[in-house]
Each structure stands twice: as structure tokens, then as C-alpha cells.
Motif scaffolding. Structure first.
Motif, PDB file in Angstrom:
ATOM      1  N   TRP A   4      -3.599  41.407   3.820  1.00 39.82           N
ATOM      2  CA  TRP A   4      -3.538  40.710   5.104  1.00 39.82           C
ATOM      3  C   TRP A   4      -3.182  39.235   4.908  1.00 39.82           C
ATOM      4  O   TRP A   4      -2.470  38.644   5.722  1.00 39.82           O
ATOM      5  CB  TRP A   4      -4.830  40.875   5.905  1.00 39.82           C
ATOM      6  CG  TRP A   4      -6.078  40.244   5.321  1.00 39.82           C
ATOM      7  CD1 TRP A   4      -7.014  40.843   4.536  1.00 39.82           C
ATOM      8  CD2 TRP A   4      -6.512  38.886   5.494  1.00 39.82           C
ATOM      9  NE1 TRP A   4      -8.003  39.952   4.208  1.00 39.82           N
ATOM     10  CE2 TRP A   4      -7.728  38.749   4.790  1.00 39.82           C
ATOM     11  CE3 TRP A   4      -6.000  37.794   6.183  1.00 39.82           C
ATOM     12  CZ2 TRP A   4      -8.441  37.549   4.746  1.00 39.82           C
ATOM     13  CZ3 TRP A   4      -6.702  36.584   6.141  1.00 39.82           C
ATOM     14  CH2 TRP A   4      -7.917  36.484   5.418  1.00 39.82           C
ATOM     15  N   ARG A   5      -3.673  38.628   3.815  1.00 41.60           N
ATOM     16  CA  ARG A   5      -3.317  37.234   3.529  1.00 41.60           C
ATOM     17  C   ARG A   5      -1.820  37.118   3.235  1.00 41.60           C
ATOM     18  O   ARG A   5      -1.138  36.212   3.727  1.00 41.60           O
ATOM     19  CB  ARG A   5      -4.118  36.718   2.332  1.00 41.60           C
ATOM     20  CG  ARG A   5      -5.551  36.320   2.652  1.00 41.60           C
ATOM     21  CD  ARG A   5      -6.171  35.615   1.451  1.00 41.60           C
ATOM     22  NE  ARG A   5      -7.458  35.044   1.770  1.00 41.60           N
ATOM     23  CZ  ARG A   5      -8.619  35.683   1.683  1.00 41.60           C
ATOM     24  NH1 ARG A   5      -8.618  36.955   1.268  1.00 41.60           N
ATOM     25  NH2 ARG A   5      -9.759  35.110   1.998  1.00 41.60           N
ATOM     26  N   SER A   6      -1.341  38.023   2.422  1.00 42.67           N
ATOM     27  CA  SER A   6       0.076  38.007   2.063  1.00 42.67           C
ATOM     28  C   SER A   6       0.955  38.214   3.295  1.00 42.67           C
ATOM     29  O   SER A   6       1.984  37.548   3.459  1.00 42.67           O
ATOM     30  CB  SER A   6       0.347  39.089   1.015  1.00 42.67           C
ATOM     31  OG  SER A   6       1.668  39.042   0.580  1.00 42.67           O
ATOM     32  N   LEU A   7       0.554  39.116   4.168  1.00 39.49           N
ATOM     33  CA  LEU A   7       1.316  39.372   5.391  1.00 39.49           C
ATOM     34  C   LEU A   7       1.320  38.154   6.312  1.00 39.49           C
ATOM     35  O   LEU A   7       2.339  37.807   6.916  1.00 39.49           O
ATOM     36  CB  LEU A   7       0.752  40.590   6.125  1.00 39.49           C
ATOM     37  CG  LEU A   7       1.043  41.962   5.483  1.00 39.49           C
ATOM     38  CD1 LEU A   7       0.189  43.040   6.110  1.00 39.49           C
ATOM     39  CD2 LEU A   7       2.530  42.302   5.619  1.00 39.49           C
ATOM     40  N   LEU A   8       0.169  37.491   6.419  1.00 40.32           N
ATOM     41  CA  LEU A   8       0.088  36.282   7.242  1.00 40.32           C
ATOM     42  C   LEU A   8       0.985  35.182   6.681  1.00 40.32           C
ATOM     43  O   LEU A   8       1.715  34.515   7.412  1.00 40.32           O
ATOM     44  CB  LEU A   8      -1.356  35.769   7.279  1.00 40.32           C
ATOM     45  CG  LEU A   8      -2.214  36.113   8.492  1.00 40.32           C
ATOM     46  CD1 LEU A   8      -3.610  35.537   8.333  1.00 40.32           C
ATOM     47  CD2 LEU A   8      -1.588  35.577   9.784  1.00 40.32           C
ATOM     48  N   LEU A   9       0.942  35.011   5.370  1.00 39.93           N
ATOM     49  CA  LEU A   9       1.689  33.942   4.723  1.00 39.93           C
ATOM     50  C   LEU A   9       3.194  34.155   4.828  1.00 39.93           C
ATOM     51  O   LEU A   9       3.959  33.220   5.035  1.00 39.93           O
ATOM     52  CB  LEU A   9       1.271  33.860   3.250  1.00 39.93           C
ATOM     53  CG  LEU A   9       1.703  32.632   2.456  1.00 39.93           C
ATOM     54  CD1 LEU A   9       1.107  31.369   3.063  1.00 39.93           C
ATOM     55  CD2 LEU A   9       1.276  32.768   1.001  1.00 39.93           C
ATOM     56  N   ARG A  10       3.623  35.408   4.700  1.00 37.98           N
ATOM     57  CA  ARG A  10       5.059  35.721   4.645  1.00 37.98           C
ATOM     58  C   ARG A  10       5.636  36.215   5.965  1.00 37.98           C
ATOM     59  O   ARG A  10       6.783  36.644   6.010  1.00 37.98           O
ATOM     60  CB  ARG A  10       5.307  36.779   3.560  1.00 37.98           C
ATOM     61  CG  ARG A  10       4.982  36.297   2.152  1.00 37.98           C
ATOM     62  CD  ARG A  10       5.877  35.160   1.739  1.00 37.98           C
ATOM     63  NE  ARG A  10       5.494  34.572   0.461  1.00 37.98           N
ATOM     64  CZ  ARG A  10       5.996  33.450  -0.026  1.00 37.98           C
ATOM     65  NH1 ARG A  10       6.892  32.788   0.684  1.00 37.98           N
ATOM     66  NH2 ARG A  10       5.614  32.975  -1.192  1.00 37.98           N
ATOM     67  N   ILE A  11       4.878  36.134   7.026  1.00 34.70           N
ATOM     68  CA  ILE A  11       5.380  36.606   8.315  1.00 34.70           C
ATOM     69  C   ILE A  11       6.661  35.834   8.681  1.00 34.70           C
ATOM     70  O   ILE A  11       6.755  34.625   8.521  1.00 34.70           O
ATOM     71  CB  ILE A  11       4.304  36.441   9.417  1.00 34.70           C
ATOM     72  CG1 ILE A  11       4.697  37.212  10.675  1.00 34.70           C
ATOM     73  CG2 ILE A  11       4.042  34.990   9.723  1.00 34.70           C
ATOM     74  CD1 ILE A  11       3.581  37.306  11.709  1.00 34.70           C
ATOM     75  N   GLY A  12       7.673  36.563   9.114  1.00 34.93           N
ATOM     76  CA  GLY A  12       8.939  35.940   9.487  1.00 34.93           C
ATOM     77  C   GLY A  12       9.899  35.709   8.342  1.00 34.93           C
ATOM     78  O   GLY A  12      11.048  35.335   8.568  1.00 34.93           O
ATOM     79  N   ASP A  13       9.437  35.927   7.083  1.00 42.02           N
ATOM     80  CA  ASP A  13      10.316  35.724   5.923  1.00 42.02           C
ATOM     81  C   ASP A  13      10.980  37.037   5.517  1.00 42.02           C
ATOM     82  O   ASP A  13      10.485  38.118   5.822  1.00 42.02           O
ATOM     83  CB  ASP A  13       9.513  35.213   4.714  1.00 42.02           C
ATOM     84  CG  ASP A  13       8.902  33.849   4.947  1.00 42.02           C
ATOM     85  OD1 ASP A  13       9.357  33.171   5.890  1.00 42.02           O
ATOM     86  OD2 ASP A  13       7.985  33.469   4.202  1.00 42.02           O
ATOM     87  N   LYS A  14      12.078  36.903   4.792  1.00 38.68           N
ATOM     88  CA  LYS A  14      12.658  38.072   4.140  1.00 38.68           C
ATOM     89  C   LYS A  14      11.900  38.272   2.837  1.00 38.68           C
ATOM     90  O   LYS A  14      12.195  37.650   1.826  1.00 38.68           O
ATOM     91  CB  LYS A  14      14.146  37.845   3.865  1.00 38.68           C
ATOM     92  CG  LYS A  14      14.990  37.749   5.131  1.00 38.68           C
ATOM     93  CD  LYS A  14      16.453  37.457   4.802  1.00 38.68           C
ATOM     94  CE  LYS A  14      17.280  37.315   6.079  1.00 38.68           C
ATOM     95  NZ  LYS A  14      18.693  36.978   5.793  1.00 38.68           N
TER      96      LYS A  14
END
Length: 863
Positions: A4-14
Motif C-alpha cells: 500500500w505504501r508503494s502504491l501510494l508513492l507511485r500513484i500516477g507514475d509509469k
């Protein structure tokens, strides 16, 4: 890192976390699903991490705002806590003057309003609070107009939110947004419009003071918002993912934000005067600096497809990434090339980075940071960004004669470092024409200084090889030779050679310093005099230390007392510095390092360095070499750093004393409590506590008290050192400005009525016929970014630089006067009364006074 942390951090990125999905809606749904699963048992961690992401990746705030809106549908209590936490952070940022924190949290609140998380009335209430505070600050009777930078900050905070939420505000409360814009316009009509010439990149801007039609940053932003309003509040550069979930979000509960209060500003000076007002205005500008000063490098055709508001939003994105990834250069470059916009922005990115690198009075971060980011961007966008950077360099080179001296120095340092990371490859043949210009022409000096800095970063033969295609540019390389050892240079054996050999043998034999000093006092000084003795000692010892920086520093550390004994006063120290400069006359870097280290070891004073810099030999180089200026910058910076370090140490000691006093009080209370427990044995009072514990408590209380006394003694010692350092600083600036004034009085044209550097230059330039049909100097060729002409600085087409040597010397020296005044304004202002009385008098040259005032951002009408 959990998913969930990784998803939050990388949201909107490729990124791998989201696979092939490139749609913001898919990202938000995926991230929301992961957050929802973890919400019950990781609520606190999610709240903290979500807010941290929003604060440190503010270009993704629309995505985080929509995500918060979806969470609000599932867990209102969690989102209420998040809103409360945001309010606490926002109020803390206001109280501490954290401009970036206030600005970014306002953007987050605006986006949360769009996602139906925050009540619209709460956001409007904050706008009203800011408007009221700004209007009060600039009110002559109720406020303190000297703190207008704070009021301007509040207004820009309001306006900068509107690209993220203006459409929703107009749709739901059109009358409120209209009232808001009317109030902002009313504020703009009563604020003062200062022409801050001291912060302009180009000197010609100094001459052409802002007219009534020119806009400063606040007025420019207001106009961009007006244009946005006329365009139906459509912003290409701001994603609006909440619209994809509008049907769901409308069912969520909107939370109240609560009231906030703005920080109270200081009262106006009790006795208003130019000096007291200037000091307070300077304090306000330091606390609320303007975020960007736009440097328009490229012609409008390169960015004309952008709407006015999109340029502002893109600058916000780029500056935010630079701010939060300071120290993480590769992450910074990665985020800069992946911003959530549907258009290309390489030219705007270059302009924004260069505007920060060259920003006055100083860049937000160390110049090396921007250097590394530009290098990484060239590697990340190899097909596009290097050509853009090259175009920027060419455009700035064309206007180098007008570029502020501080900016010019930074540009030289950046460019040489940049080329060192790309094998020193540059089409030098384009600039070979500078050889036809006088030695004082700014373009020629620029090329010369870049090559000199390149040699420092590599070696002479490598740099020579890099300019082989430019016939003759080798002439501008620094001398290849090493130390200038004059002892025995003619091949004859004389007295100086013999003495040098004896000293050399003593050093090799590791003779004690006291023995060397005794030998000098008894055998050399009485028979040969100070001049010969100094030459023998300096040349011999520096020659021993000439192999490397480490050797030099070792010699100065071991034999510094020899120099100190020979040169105890300022006059002799000037002789010592002159001898060092003569020994390293072919190596500017070693000259600067040797003198800087000598000052660090207190072998020479900063006043002696100033006197040497203003000796006739160095004065003649003011307009053709950076050598004397580098030594002077080092001396002033070292003096400033001593004061800065002492202030930090004193602040740290204050905190430590408070902690130690608290610990001592606690230890004494524990001891008193233990001693109060008495029992009666056979009618006599006896301690009821364990004797061992009581002794331990007594020992702890005594140690705690000793610690407080020790810290207080250190504090008093540091304060005494600070007082002494401030006195040294005052003496330094008095001597520096007296020296500037004296040399300018001698060399400024008699009867000159020029009030600015540009006017001085214009008065001396021969008027030349210029074809009005030719494009402007800054216009670039579409194919290869080469400048199409170079008239203003005497380039290929004009064939000569049209400013005389005497005038160029004055222009350069005045430019440095302004640069030093601006860079050290915080340390100069406390001594301004003495400077006014002893240096900046009516007899001082008007151009000199104007340059000092401009650097201090002091109204010219006081000059």
C-alpha cells in the motif's frame, strides 16, 4: 516497503506497481483497494504516510485528493482525523513562517474541496482570512507596509489555488469567487510597487526601471488567473481525476476545517527612518522571499503554445520537485521528466532550472544541486534536453555583457562543471571570434574563465585538446607552468639560494619549528632584511608543498608559526600574501587555496587580504580575470561563515542549557525527596532511604549542576567570540567599501551623470548602424539552436566590443560592488549607520552609492 505504501508513492507514475495501466482512474482504484484492506489495522500509518506523500509530491495532489474522497465514502472518521491533522499542520506552518508548507497544504485543501471532503465554506473562509490579513498589513494606519512581502505571499497563496479548484468554486459559489477577485484587485491597487532592481538578472533591466505597464510577480499571477477565468477555468496542466468519480464522491460527507489565524507581524519602527525601515523590510524579504524570478532565455515561439496559467502551474510542479528532492538528484530528474501534463515542456524546464541556478540574491539550494539535476536530465532525455541546454548557454552567452556579475560567476562555474561531465565537448569554433575582441570584452573573459575552471577539473592537455577545432583559443588557456620559483632561476648560486637550501635541509631533517624560527631570527633576518627573508621562507616552504593540495596544507599546518612570527602585523601580512601570489601567479586555484588556508589558520587577517586585493597589480585585473575576486569572495565568505557557525553553536548551547537545567532540577528534587524521608531511632532522626541510593542521587545532582555551569561557561565564551567576530566583520566591510570607493573615485569618468551601469556603458558605446530587419539577439535557429547574430556584445557581425577598457573596468567593479552588497546584505545592514557616515557620504561617487543601495535593495532615492 509494503504494497500500500508503494502504491501510494507511485500513484500516477509509469511504474511496476501499476503494471501496464497508464490511466489515472485505474491507479486510483487500485490504490484505494489496497488502502481499504489495510485501513482497519494501519490507520495511523496510512494517515501519516498519505499526508507525507501529498506534501512531498504535490504535483500528485489531485490524485491523493480523489483517493481521500473515496476513503471518505468508506470511513468518515478516518478522513475527519486527516482533515484535523491537515488543519494542525497548516496552523503550525503559518506560525513558523513555513511558506512552502502553507502553499502546498492550501492546494491539498482546495483539491479536497473538489472531492467533497472539505466544506466549500471552510476554504472560502481561509481565503477571507488571508485577504483580511494582507489588506491590514499594507494599510498605512493599521498595519505595517514594510511587511508587504508577507501580504503578497498570502495573496499568491489564494491565487495559486485557483487552477486546482477555480472551476468548482465558480460552479458552486460564483458570487464568492467574484467577490474574491474584486478583493484581490482592491489589494493590488493599494500595495506598493517596488522596482527591485537589485534582483534583476540583466543590468539593462536596472536602467529601464519598471514602468506603469510592467508587472511584478503578484500582478502577473493575477493576470494569468484572469485569463484562466476568461478561458472557462480550463487548465491542461492540472489533472482532474475526481470528475471520473463524481457520481460516487457527491455522496460523501464534507468536513469542516475550522478557523485559522495568521501570524502577527512586527510593529513599524518606533522612530521611522530610511535605515530602520530598510532593516525591517530586509527582514520581511528574507522571511517571505519571492518563489521565482523568471529568466526568459528562449524566444516566445518555444513556449507560445502554452496557456498563461499552464506556465505558472508547470513552474510550480518543477519548483516543488526541486524542493522536495534536494539531495536525491536521480529521483528529482525522474519526476521532472514524468509530470502529469499532456504537452512537452523541455524549454520551460530549462528556463525554470536556470532561473533557480542564477536566482538573486542566492539560489534556494547549492548550485551543485542544479548542476547534477541538469546532467541527469540530459541523460534521461538524450534526444531533446542537451540541445535545449546548449541553446540556453548560447542565448546567455550572447547577453553576457549585461548579465549580473554574480550570475556570470555562477554560470561560469556551472558550465565548466557541466562540460567536465560530457568529456569537455563543445563547439568552441562558434566562439573563436572572441579572440578578435579586446581582452576586457565580457565574452572573451567568459570563455577564458570557463577554460581556466575546466583545467581545474581535469588537466591542461585534455582541455587544450578540447579546443583544437577552434583556432587560437589555446591562447585563452591559463599558463601550463607550475610554481614560479625565482630563487636560483637564473642558474647562479647566490645568497638566497644558499639560505633556501639550508632551510630545505632543516625541513627534510624534521627540525622543530622553534629551531627554524631561531635560525631565521639569528642568521637570516638581521643580515638580509625582511623582504629577502620573506621571499626565501615563502618560496622554499611553498615549493615543498607544491606537489598537491595535501602537501600544501601539511606545510601550512606544520610551519604556520614560522609565517606568524615573520608577519605579526597587517603590513607584513600583505607582503606575505603578495609573495604567495607571486609564487603561484601561474595557478589561480593554488593562490586562492593557499591564501584561504592561511586565513583559516589565522596566519593572515581578512583586512590584509582586502588590502592585497586592492593593490595596484590586482586592480589592473578586475575586469579581465576572476583571480582577485575569487580571493576576496573566499575571505568575505570565511568571515561570514565564522559568524554563522558561532550563532548556530550559541543557539545549540541555549537549548542544551535549558535541558541541563531541567535535568539538574529533577535530580535535586529527587535528592530533596530522598533526604526528607527521616525516621526516629532512639529518639534521633535517621535517614530512612538506602544510603547507597542517597549517595548516588547526591552524585547525580552534583554532576547535573556541574554540567549546567560548564555549558554556561561555554555559552559565555562563544558569545564573547561572536562579539569579536561581529567587530571584525564591521571592520572588514568598512575597509572593503572604502577600498571600492577609493578606486572608483580615481577611475570613474569625470563629470559622469550616469546613475546606472547600463547608462555608463551606453554613454561610451559608439552608435552603430544596425539593420532593423535583423532578428533579436536572443532569437535562436530552429535547427541547431545557434544564435543568429551577436550584435550587442561585439560578436561575429559587429566585429568589436564597443566599450572602452576604462569604462569596462568601472562597469565590472560596480557590478561586483552590487554583488557583494546583495550577497552579504544580512551582515551589512547591522553596520549600515557606520557605512553611511564613513563611506556612503555625499562625496562618494553616485554610481558607487547606487550600486551599494541596489545590492541592499534599499530605495535609490535615499542615495
Amino acid at each position: 516497503m509494503s504494497s500500500w505504501r508503494s502504491l501510494l508513492l507511485r500513484i500516477g507514475d509509469k511504474s511496476p506497481e501499476y503494471g501496464a495501466a497508464g490511466d489515472f482512474k485505474d491507479h486510483i482504484e487500485t490504490c484505494f483497494g489496497a488502502i481499504r484492506r489495510e485501513l482497519d489495522h494501519s490507520q495511523t500509518e496510512i494517515l501519516e504516510f498519505l499526508l507525507a506523500c501529498a506534501e512531498q509530491l504535490p504535483h500528485k495532489i489531485p490524485l491523493y485528493g480523489t483517493l481521500i474522497g473515496l476513503i471518505n465514502l468508506e470511513n468518515e472518521d478516518f478522513v475527519k482525523k486527516l482533515v484535523d491533522k491537515t488543519r494542525t499542520k497548516f496552523q503550525d506552518a503559518l506560525n513558523s513562517g513555513d511558506c512552502n508548507g502553507v502553499r502546498i497544504l492550501m492546494r491539498l485543501m482546495t483539491v479536497m474541496m473538489c472531492s467533497k471532503v472539505l466544506q466549500l465554506s471552510s476554504l472560502v473562509g481561509i481565503f477571507d482570512t488571508f485577504l483580511s490579513s494582507a489588506a491590514t498589513i499594507v494599510d498605512e494606519e493599521k498595519g505595517n507596509p514594510l511587511w508587504q512581502p508577507c501580504a503578497d505571499f498570502y495573496i499568491t497563496c489564494i491565487l495559486s489555488c485557483l487552477p486546482w479548484g477555480g472551476a468548482e468554486l465558480v460552479e458552486q459559489v460564483p458570487e464568492e469567487i467574484e467577490r474574491l477577485m474584486v478583493s484581490v484587485e482592491a489589494y493590488l491597487s493599494i500595495r506598493r510597487r517596488d522596482s527591485d532592481t537589485g534582483l534583476f538578472f540583466f543590468e539593462k533591466d536596472d536602467a529601464n526601471e519598471r514602468g506603469s505597464g510592467d508587472k511584478d510577480f503578484v500582478e502577473d499571477l493575477y493576470d494569468r488567473i484572469q485569463a484562466l477565468s476568461s478561458n472557462g477555468w480550463k487548465v491542461e496542466s492540472v489533472p482532474r481525476p475526481h470528475l471520473s468519480f463524481e457520481a460516487q464522491l457527491v455522496a460523501g460527507k464534507s468536513h469542516e476545517f475550522g478557523t485559522v489565524s495568521c501570524l502577527n507581524i512586527p510593529s513599524p519602527p518606533s522612530v521611522p527612518s530610511g535605515i530602520s525601515n530598510g532593516k525591517q523590510k530586509h527582514e520581511a524579504e528574507l522571511k517571505y522571499p519571492q518563489r521565482i524570478h523568471r529568466l526568459n532565455i528562449f524566444p516566445p515561439s518555444k513556449t507560445e503554445d502554452l496557456q498563461p496559467i499552464d506556465r505558472f502551474v508547470m513552474e510550480e510542479y518543477l519548483l516543488d520537485v526541486l524542493l522536495f528532492f534536494n539531495g536525491c538528484r536521480k529521483e528529482c530528474a525522474s519526476f521532472m521528466v514524468g509530470l502529469p501534463v499532456p504537452f512537452r515542456y523541455e524549454y520551460l524546464m530549462a528556463e525554470t532550472i536556470f532561473s533557480q541556478l542564477l536566482m538573486l540574491p542566492q539560489p534556494p539550494f547549492k548550485p551543485i544541486y542544479y548542476t547534477l539535476v541538469i546532467i541527469d536530465l540530459c541523460k534521461a532525455l538524450p534526444g531533446a534536453f542537451p540541445a535545449v541546454v546548449a541553446g540556453a548557454v548560447r542565448a546567455l552567452f550572447e547577453k553576457i555583457a549585461d548579465l549580473d556579475m554574480e550570475c556570470r560567476t555562477r554560470l561560469i562555474l556551472w558550465f565548466s562543471h557541466h562540460l567536465s561531465n560530457f568529456q569537455f565537448i563543445w563547439p568552441w569554433e562558434e566562439w573563436a571570434y572572441v579572440l578578435d575582441l579586446p581582452k576586457w570584452a565580457p565574452q572573451r573573459v567568459f570563455v577564458q574563465e570557463v577554460l581556466e575552471r575546466e583545467v581545474r577539473l581535469s588537466y591542461w592537455d585534455k582541455v587544450k585538446q578540447s579546443v583544437e577545432n577552434a583556432a587560437g583559443l589555446e591562447e585563452l588557456l591559463p599558463p601550463k607552468g607550475g610554481p614560479n620559483l625565482t630563487l636560483g632561476a637564473d642558474g647562479t648560486e647566490n645568497n638566497e639560494n644558499v639560505l633556501s637550501g639550508e632551510l630545505n635541509n632543516m625541513v627534510k631533517g624534521k627540525a622543530p619549528v622553534r629551531e627554524i624560527i631561531s635560525w631565521i631570527d639569528e642568521s637570516i633576518l638581521p643580515n638580509n632584511g625582511l623582504e629577502v627573508t620573506l621571499r626565501v621562507v615563502v618560496q622554499t616552504l611553498l615549493n615543498i608543498g607544491s606537489k598537491s593540495f595535501t602537501h600544501l596544507i601539511t606545510v601550512l599546518e606544520r610551519y604556520g608559526q614560522v609565517f606568524a612570527k615573520l608577519c605579526p602585523d597587517q603590513d607584513k601580512q600583505v607582503m606575505l600574501i603578495a609573495e604567495v601570489g607571486s609564487f603561484w601567479k601561474s595557478n589561480t586555484q593554488m593562490t586562492a587555496i593557499a591564501i584561504d588556508r592561511m586565513m583559516g589558520y589565522r596566519l593572515v587577517s581578512n583586512l590584509a587580504i582586502v588590502r592585497w586585493v586592492f593593490s595596484l597589480e590586482n586592480i589592473e585585473q578586475f575586469h579581465t580575470s576572476d583571480r582577485p575576486w575569487e580571493v576576496l569572495r573566499n575571505a568575505v565568505s570565511k568571515t561570514y561563515n565564522r559568524i554563522s557557525d558561532l550563532r548556530k553553536e550559541i543557539l545549540s548551547l541555549k537549548r542544551n542549557i535549558l535541558s541541563a537545567e531541567e535535568a539538574a532540577k529533577q535530580a535535586k528534587d529527587e535528592l530533596d525527596a530522598a533526604e526528607s524521608k527521616l525516621t526516629l531511632v532512639d529518639g534521633e532522626p535517621v535517614l530512612g532511604e538506602n544510603p547507597a541510593r542517597l549517595n548516588r542521587l547526591k552524585s547525580q545532582a552534583a554532576k547535573a549542576k556541574e554540567e549546567v555551569v560548564s555549558l554556561q561557561e561555554s555559552f559565555e565564551a562563544k558569545e564573547a567570540l561572536l562579539v569579536r567576530a561581529i567587530e571584525e566583520n564591521e571592520a572588514l566591510f568598512l575597509m572593503l567599501y572604502k577600498s571600492f570607493s577609493n578606486v572608483l573615485v580615481e577611475r570613474l569618468p569625470e563629470g559622469s551623470k550616469a546613475r546606472s551601469l547600463h547608462e555608463l556603458k551606453a554613454a561610451e558605446v559608439d552608435v552603430m548602424a544596425v539593420d532593423p530587419q535583423e532578428p533579436s539577439t536572443m532569437e535562436l535557429d530552429n535547427e541547431n539552436q545557434q544564435p543568429q547574430n551577436s550584435q550587442s556584445n561585439g560578436g561575429k557581425k559587429s566585429g568589436a566590443y564597443n566599450v572602452g577598457e576604462k569604462e569596462q573596468w568601472c562597469i565590472t567593479t560596480l557590478g561586483y560592488v552590487k554583488a557583494f552588497s546583495r550577497q552579504y546584505a544580512a551582515e551589512i545592514w547591522p553596520h549600515i549607520e557606520k557605512l553611511d557616515a564613513e563611506v556612503l557620504t555625499e562625496e562618494a561617487p553616485p554610481l558607487f552609492r547606487s550600486a551599494v543601495y541596489s545590492g541592499l535593495r534599499r530605495p535609490i532615492n535615499e542615495a
